[in-house]
Motif scaffolding. Structure first.
Motif, PDB file in Angstrom:
ATOM      1  N   ASP A  78       0.868  -1.177   0.000  1.00 16.29           N
ATOM      2  CA  ASP A  78       0.000   0.000   0.000  1.00 16.29           C
ATOM      3  C   ASP A  78       0.908   1.232   0.000  1.00 16.29           C
ATOM      4  O   ASP A  78       1.467   1.613   1.033  1.00 16.29           O
ATOM      5  N   GLU A  79       1.066   1.845  -1.171  1.00 14.41           N
ATOM      6  CA  GLU A  79       2.024   2.940  -1.307  1.00 14.41           C
ATOM      7  C   GLU A  79       1.688   4.099  -0.383  1.00 14.41           C
ATOM      8  O   GLU A  79       2.580   4.672   0.268  1.00 14.41           O
ATOM      9  N   GLU A  80       0.423   4.481  -0.314  1.00 16.47           N
ATOM     10  CA  GLU A  80       0.036   5.617   0.530  1.00 16.47           C
ATOM     11  C   GLU A  80       0.354   5.351   1.995  1.00 16.47           C
ATOM     12  O   GLU A  80       0.910   6.207   2.685  1.00 16.47           O
ATOM     13  N   ARG A  81       0.026   4.159   2.459  1.00 18.58           N
ATOM     14  CA  ARG A  81       0.309   3.819   3.850  1.00 18.58           C
ATOM     15  C   ARG A  81       1.810   3.858   4.129  1.00 18.58           C
ATOM     16  O   ARG A  81       2.249   4.346   5.171  1.00 18.58           O
ATOM     17  N   MET A  82       2.618   3.328   3.199  1.00 15.97           N
ATOM     18  CA  MET A  82       4.060   3.296   3.416  1.00 15.97           C
ATOM     19  C   MET A  82       4.657   4.691   3.388  1.00 15.97           C
ATOM     20  O   MET A  82       5.610   4.984   4.112  1.00 15.97           O
ATOM     21  N   ARG A  83       4.123   5.579   2.571  1.00 18.32           N
ATOM     22  CA  ARG A  83       4.639   6.960   2.552  1.00 18.32           C
ATOM     23  C   ARG A  83       4.295   7.672   3.864  1.00 18.32           C
ATOM     24  O   ARG A  83       5.103   8.450   4.378  1.00 18.32           O
ATOM     25  N   ILE A  84       3.110   7.423   4.404  1.00 14.93           N
ATOM     26  CA  ILE A  84       2.753   7.994   5.698  1.00 14.93           C
ATOM     27  C   ILE A  84       3.670   7.446   6.791  1.00 14.93           C
ATOM     28  O   ILE A  84       4.189   8.195   7.635  1.00 14.93           O
ATOM     29  N   LEU A  85       3.904   6.140   6.752  1.00 13.96           N
ATOM     30  CA  LEU A  85       4.794   5.516   7.729  1.00 13.96           C
ATOM     31  C   LEU A  85       6.215   6.040   7.587  1.00 13.96           C
ATOM     32  O   LEU A  85       6.920   6.262   8.576  1.00 13.96           O
ATOM     33  N   GLY A  86       6.639   6.263   6.345  1.00 10.28           N
ATOM     34  CA  GLY A  86       7.975   6.810   6.116  1.00 10.28           C
ATOM     35  C   GLY A  86       8.127   8.198   6.704  1.00 10.28           C
ATOM     36  O   GLY A  86       9.169   8.536   7.274  1.00 10.28           O
ATOM     37  N   ALA A  87       7.090   9.024   6.579  1.00 10.14           N
ATOM     38  CA  ALA A  87       7.131  10.369   7.169  1.00 10.14           C
ATOM     39  C   ALA A  87       7.192  10.297   8.683  1.00 10.14           C
ATOM     40  O   ALA A  87       7.854  11.121   9.328  1.00 10.14           O
ATOM     41  N   GLN A  88       6.537   9.306   9.261  1.00 13.23           N
ATOM     42  CA  GLN A  88       6.538   9.164  10.717  1.00 13.23           C
ATOM     43  C   GLN A  88       7.863   8.649  11.254  1.00 13.23           C
ATOM     44  O   GLN A  88       8.364   9.140  12.274  1.00 13.23           O
ATOM     45  N   LEU A  89       8.439   7.677  10.578  1.00 12.45           N
ATOM     46  CA  LEU A  89       9.639   7.013  11.095  1.00 12.45           C
ATOM     47  C   LEU A  89      10.925   7.576  10.508  1.00 12.45           C
ATOM     48  O   LEU A  89      12.007   7.295  11.044  1.00 12.45           O
ATOM     49  N   GLY A  90      10.828   8.295   9.390  1.00  9.28           N
ATOM     50  CA  GLY A  90      12.025   8.917   8.837  1.00  9.28           C
ATOM     51  C   GLY A  90      12.733   8.092   7.776  1.00  9.28           C
ATOM     52  O   GLY A  90      13.951   7.919   7.840  1.00  9.28           O
ATOM     53  N   PHE A  91      11.995   7.584   6.805  1.00  8.56           N
ATOM     54  CA  PHE A  91      12.629   6.921   5.658  1.00  8.56           C
ATOM     55  C   PHE A  91      11.901   7.322   4.387  1.00  8.56           C
ATOM     56  O   PHE A  91      10.762   7.787   4.422  1.00  8.56           O
ATOM     57  N   ASP A  92      12.594   7.167   3.246  1.00  4.48           N
ATOM     58  CA  ASP A  92      12.014   7.476   1.948  1.00  4.48           C
ATOM     59  C   ASP A  92      11.479   6.215   1.292  1.00  4.48           C
ATOM     60  O   ASP A  92      11.908   5.092   1.605  1.00  4.48           O
ATOM     61  N   VAL A  93      10.551   6.404   0.367  1.00  2.85           N
ATOM     62  CA  VAL A  93       9.884   5.289  -0.291  1.00  2.85           C
ATOM     63  C   VAL A  93      10.057   5.416  -1.795  1.00  2.85           C
ATOM     64  O   VAL A  93       9.969   6.516  -2.352  1.00  2.85           O
ATOM     65  N   ALA A  94      10.300   4.293  -2.461  1.00  2.00           N
ATOM     66  CA  ALA A  94      10.403   4.276  -3.923  1.00  2.00           C
ATOM     67  C   ALA A  94       9.567   3.135  -4.471  1.00  2.00           C
ATOM     68  O   ALA A  94       9.588   2.020  -3.939  1.00  2.00           O
ATOM     69  N   LEU A  95       8.810   3.414  -5.524  1.00  3.43           N
ATOM     70  CA  LEU A  95       8.042   2.397  -6.228  1.00  3.43           C
ATOM     71  C   LEU A  95       8.362   2.531  -7.709  1.00  3.43           C
ATOM     72  O   LEU A  95       8.175   3.592  -8.298  1.00  3.43           O
ATOM     73  N   PHE A  96       8.850   1.455  -8.307  1.00  3.38           N
ATOM     74  CA  PHE A  96       9.257   1.480  -9.711  1.00  3.38           C
ATOM     75  C   PHE A  96       8.232   0.753 -10.568  1.00  3.38           C
ATOM     76  O   PHE A  96       7.696  -0.286 -10.167  1.00  3.38           O
ATOM     77  N   ASP A  97       7.984   1.306 -11.744  1.00  3.11           N
ATOM     78  CA  ASP A  97       7.092   0.654 -12.689  1.00  3.11           C
ATOM     79  C   ASP A  97       7.727  -0.587 -13.294  1.00  3.11           C
ATOM     80  O   ASP A  97       7.040  -1.505 -13.726  1.00  3.11           O
ATOM     81  N   LEU A  98       9.059  -0.600 -13.326  1.00  2.00           N
ATOM     82  CA  LEU A  98       9.794  -1.718 -13.902  1.00  2.00           C
ATOM     83  C   LEU A  98      10.177  -2.717 -12.813  1.00  2.00           C
ATOM     84  O   LEU A  98      10.271  -2.366 -11.643  1.00  2.00           O
ATOM     85  N   PRO A  99      10.423  -3.975 -13.182  1.00  4.67           N
ATOM     86  CA  PRO A  99      10.857  -4.967 -12.196  1.00  4.67           C
ATOM     87  C   PRO A  99      12.149  -4.543 -11.505  1.00  4.67           C
ATOM     88  O   PRO A  99      13.016  -3.900 -12.104  1.00  4.67           O
ATOM     89  N   LEU A 100      12.275  -4.926 -10.243  1.00  2.88           N
ATOM     90  CA  LEU A 100      13.458  -4.558  -9.465  1.00  2.88           C
ATOM     91  C   LEU A 100      14.737  -4.996 -10.155  1.00  2.88           C
ATOM     92  O   LEU A 100      15.751  -4.281 -10.122  1.00  2.88           O
ATOM     93  N   GLU A 101      14.700  -6.174 -10.775  1.00  6.30           N
ATOM     94  CA  GLU A 101      15.898  -6.686 -11.433  1.00  6.30           C
ATOM     95  C   GLU A 101      16.368  -5.773 -12.566  1.00  6.30           C
ATOM     96  O   GLU A 101      17.542  -5.806 -12.947  1.00  6.30           O
ATOM     97  N   LEU A 102      15.452  -4.968 -13.112  1.00  8.18           N
ATOM     98  CA  LEU A 102      15.822  -4.037 -14.178  1.00  8.18           C
ATOM     99  C   LEU A 102      16.488  -2.780 -13.641  1.00  8.18           C
ATOM    100  O   LEU A 102      17.338  -2.188 -14.300  1.00  8.18           O
ATOM    101  N   VAL A 103      16.077  -2.333 -12.466  1.00  5.98           N
ATOM    102  CA  VAL A 103      16.526  -1.025 -11.986  1.00  5.98           C
ATOM    103  C   VAL A 103      17.591  -1.106 -10.898  1.00  5.98           C
ATOM    104  O   VAL A 103      18.300  -0.127 -10.656  1.00  5.98           O
ATOM    105  N   PHE A 104      17.739  -2.265 -10.278  1.00  8.83           N
ATOM    106  CA  PHE A 104      18.570  -2.317  -9.074  1.00  8.83           C
ATOM    107  C   PHE A 104      20.027  -1.999  -9.365  1.00  8.83           C
ATOM    108  O   PHE A 104      20.678  -1.273  -8.602  1.00  8.83           O
ATOM    109  N   HIS A 105      20.575  -2.556 -10.448  1.00 10.14           N
ATOM    110  CA  HIS A 105      21.995  -2.325 -10.697  1.00 10.14           C
ATOM    111  C   HIS A 105      22.290  -0.846 -10.916  1.00 10.14           C
ATOM    112  O   HIS A 105      23.374  -0.363 -10.619  1.00 10.14           O
ATOM    113  N   LEU A 106      21.289  -0.091 -11.424  1.00 11.33           N
ATOM    114  CA  LEU A 106      21.482   1.344 -11.609  1.00 11.33           C
ATOM    115  C   LEU A 106      21.417   2.084 -10.272  1.00 11.33           C
ATOM    116  O   LEU A 106      22.101   3.083 -10.077  1.00 11.33           O
TER     117      LEU A 106
END
Length: 323
Positions: free
Chosen positions: A227-255
């Protein structure tokens, strides 16, 4: 003759494409999707990898009910033409189709944790050795060769197996440019696992992880079902950033990782096995969840199996959280 490649997730497709490049037969891909997000990911992956000769199958409500009728023409057109079937799924419709095609050989490709369970705890993934009426029999799954990252485990369990290290796919993906900005040298990349509705102490365990990060920026890479919205709210509370990629992780991770090689953490994800196969210098820190914290006992058992595999990996560090 033809080699048929059947799959329905980005990870399965990566492994199927790798297998196709080692098979001498003409390749035909039958790829399945059930929502537009998955279809978009699959399309992007196929474009990056230059895959051709693809047929798509949408898992619609009608197909779930009427597949014995709807898949008969496809099965008839392929029967006698397919020498080898590579598959990442063995659901009812897939078993029906594979049995009707009647190929000479069957090869199972990895689908993350499911591969480990097939080998060590088949009852967790619907592979109890119970009788099923043909053509729904799953005997072919038990008899199939494995094309897998877990080849040593497979052979220790008495299965035929070939090692899959994604050499061809990894080499190709490293040459792609998809506009992802690399993480900073002091960042922590956290590979998310879908836990929000299945694991009670999720937020308290995540808070401990943030404490481990200290002043460093932690980038939490969402699982596609989070749940992207919930995780962004949780990130604001606990102090972390959130990323959601349209492409599979295996495509973007090495970059994300390759330029500054930040630390990589997770609660447990077999995606790290794939990533370590693609990136031999990658180390991963795993924060162990409480098996008794899951709403379903078998999910806790599955994570225990993951942690047992991690314990044998020299490039993985296990961390126990406070209870």
């Amino acid at each position: 003759m033809t080699a048929l490649f059947i799959g329905q997730s980005p990870l399965q497709i990566l492994n199927l494409v790798e297998a196709s490049r080692l098979d001498e037969e003409d390749a035909l891909f039958l790829l399945v999707w059930d929502n537009q997000q998955t279809k978009d990911q699959i399309d992007a992956l196929l474009k990056r990898l230059g895959v051709q000769n693809v047929r798509f199958l949408r898992i619609s409500p009608a197909l779930r009910i009427l597949y014995p009728v709807l898949l008969l023409p496809l099965a008839a057109s392929l029967r006698g033409r397919v020498k080898r079937v590579y598959f990442g799924t063995y659901t009812s419709w897939a078993s029906f189709l594979i049995n009707l095609i009647g190929a000479q050989e069957h090869v199972l490709v990895d689908d993350g944790q499911k591969t480990i369970n097939i080998l060590t705890a088949p009852h967790l993934v619907g592979l109890e050795k119970k009788w099923r009426l043909w053509p729904w029999s799953r005997t072919y799954v038990h008899q199939a060769e494995l094309f897998t990252f877990y080849d040593e485990l497979a052979r220790s369990c008495g299965r035929r197996a070939r090692a899959n290290r994604l050499d061809s796919v990894a080499s190709q993906l490293k040459q792609t440019s998809i506009g992802v900005q690399p993480a900073g040298p002091g960042d922590v990349l956290f590979i998310g696992t879908y836990l929000q509705d299945t694991y009670g102490p999720f937020e308290s365990d995540l808070e401990q992880v943030i404490e481990h990060a200290g002043e460093r920026r932690l980038l939490y890479i969402l699982h596609r079902r989070d749940d992207e919205e919930r995780m962004r709210i949780l990130g604001a509370q606990l102090g972390f950033d959130v990323a959601l990629f349209d492409l599979p992780l295996e495509l973007v991770f090495h970059l994300l990782w390759s330029e500054h090689r930040p630390e990589v953490w997770t609660f447990g994800s077999t995606a790290t096995d794939t990533l370590q196969a693609m990136l031999p210098d990658l180390r991963v820190r795993v924060f162990q969840l409480d098996p008794e914290g899951f709403t379903r006992e078998r999910t806790g058992q599955a994570f225990l199996s993951i942690y047992e595999q991690y314990a044998e990996n020299e490039r993985t560090d296990l961390v126990t959280l406070n209870r």
